[in-house]
Motif scaffolding. Sequence first.
Motif, mmCIF file in Angstrom:
data_model
loop_
_atom_site.group_PDB
_atom_site.id
_atom_site.type_symbol
_atom_site.label_atom_id
_atom_site.label_comp_id
_atom_site.label_asym_id
_atom_site.label_seq_id
_atom_site.Cartn_x
_atom_site.Cartn_y
_atom_site.Cartn_z
ATOM 1 N N SER A 32 0.855 -1.181 0.000
ATOM 2 C CA SER A 32 0.000 0.000 0.000
ATOM 3 C C SER A 32 0.891 1.229 0.000
ATOM 4 O O SER A 32 2.054 1.172 0.413
ATOM 5 C CB SER A 32 -0.914 0.025 1.235
ATOM 6 N N GLY A 33 0.338 2.337 -0.431
ATOM 7 C CA GLY A 33 1.082 3.586 -0.411
ATOM 8 C C GLY A 33 1.473 3.984 0.989
ATOM 9 O O GLY A 33 2.570 4.502 1.228
ATOM 10 N N LEU A 34 0.582 3.731 1.959
ATOM 11 C CA LEU A 34 0.867 4.082 3.353
ATOM 12 C C LEU A 34 2.079 3.333 3.876
ATOM 13 O O LEU A 34 3.004 3.935 4.435
ATOM 14 C CB LEU A 34 -0.359 3.778 4.217
ATOM 15 N N TYR A 35 2.100 2.014 3.708
ATOM 16 C CA TYR A 35 3.212 1.216 4.217
ATOM 17 C C TYR A 35 4.502 1.541 3.468
ATOM 18 O O TYR A 35 5.580 1.626 4.074
ATOM 19 C CB TYR A 35 2.879 -0.275 4.120
ATOM 20 N N ALA A 36 4.410 1.704 2.150
ATOM 21 C CA ALA A 36 5.599 2.011 1.359
ATOM 22 C C ALA A 36 6.214 3.338 1.784
ATOM 23 O O ALA A 36 7.443 3.475 1.857
ATOM 24 C CB ALA A 36 5.251 2.044 -0.125
ATOM 25 N N GLU A 37 5.382 4.304 2.085
ATOM 26 C CA GLU A 37 5.884 5.621 2.498
ATOM 27 C C GLU A 37 6.432 5.592 3.920
ATOM 28 O O GLU A 37 7.553 6.049 4.178
ATOM 29 C CB GLU A 37 4.763 6.653 2.402
ATOM 30 N N LYS A 38 5.668 5.037 4.845
ATOM 31 C CA LYS A 38 6.090 5.023 6.242
ATOM 32 C C LYS A 38 7.356 4.189 6.450
ATOM 33 O O LYS A 38 8.198 4.517 7.288
ATOM 34 C CB LYS A 38 4.965 4.460 7.117
ATOM 35 N N LEU A 39 7.483 3.098 5.691
ATOM 36 C CA LEU A 39 8.595 2.164 5.895
ATOM 37 C C LEU A 39 9.622 2.270 4.759
ATOM 38 O O LEU A 39 10.329 1.301 4.478
ATOM 39 C CB LEU A 39 8.053 0.736 5.997
ATOM 40 N N SER A 40 9.723 3.416 4.162
ATOM 41 C CA SER A 40 10.615 3.591 3.005
ATOM 42 C C SER A 40 12.088 3.361 3.354
ATOM 43 O O SER A 40 12.879 2.994 2.478
ATOM 44 C CB SER A 40 10.436 4.990 2.410
ATOM 45 N N ALA A 41 12.472 3.561 4.609
ATOM 46 C CA ALA A 41 13.865 3.366 5.017
ATOM 47 C C ALA A 41 14.157 1.920 5.406
ATOM 48 O O ALA A 41 15.308 1.577 5.683
ATOM 49 C CB ALA A 41 14.204 4.295 6.181
ATOM 50 N N TRP A 42 13.139 1.080 5.444
ATOM 51 C CA TRP A 42 13.319 -0.310 5.831
ATOM 52 C C TRP A 42 13.604 -1.177 4.609
ATOM 53 O O TRP A 42 13.225 -0.843 3.488
ATOM 54 C CB TRP A 42 12.072 -0.837 6.532
ATOM 55 N N ARG A 43 14.252 -2.306 4.843
ATOM 56 C CA ARG A 43 14.431 -3.297 3.783
ATOM 57 C C ARG A 43 13.104 -3.990 3.544
ATOM 58 O O ARG A 43 12.348 -4.258 4.488
ATOM 59 C CB ARG A 43 15.498 -4.317 4.200
#
Length: 245
Positions: free
Chosen positions: A140-151
């Motif tokens: 989702s856009g939300l998870y991709a944005e919030k966790l953008s620094a994660w692998r």
Amino acid sequence: MTYPGGKNGAGVYQTIINNIPPHRLYIEPFLGSGAVMRNKLPAQSSIGIDADERVLEGRWHGFEIPNLSLVHSSALDFLRSYHFKPDVFVYCDPPYLAETRRGHHRRIYRCEMMSREEHEELLDVLLLLPCMVAISSYHSGLYAEKLSAWRAISFQAQTRSGKSATEWLWMNYPEPAELHDYRYLGENYKKRQDFKRMRQRWMSKLRRMPAIKRYAMLSAIEEVFSDHTGKNACGGSPITNSDSR
């Protein structure tokens, strides 16, 4: 009933376990059926949390995992109050964001997370934890944005209805150089079976060896590990003559 993101499907819990580094304490804040906890090697201690008391009393009654504590609590309350240490691993498998589900208007859990705001709140808490964290979801856009620094990795999974879905796993740590559990190595069923058979052959040969030869093999393995990592195969300092006195 078919649940979005169920982890019992072929290759799902195996892929997740293949991305879990060594840890002392394992915590699963949305326990549910707990496919990952049930199938991974136990940690020294484990904690399963679920807001639905019937899940803990029904699915987990009498289930034996060494040093397992079951907690009836909301995930957010537990995550905010627990004192985390670096050797803790948190695997978070919340109800998936409603907009990513095929029937996104339908409630399917007794304790749901239907709103985008609830997911934002969860992610904000997870981002602050001072330990190893992995979280499963559909993209989702939300998870991709919030966790953008994660692998992040994605892989195909089959739902109980037989349909294909793309699972995502976000992790706040780099690709592990060591794993907590090596039994499911392999990116598909065939490779996992090949590795399992190879492992069984090695173990069979080692058991047939005289003890002195087994120790010689162990010494060679320790030497290879210490050459590459400065540690022995068990994660400690290389064995020296003074250690063996």
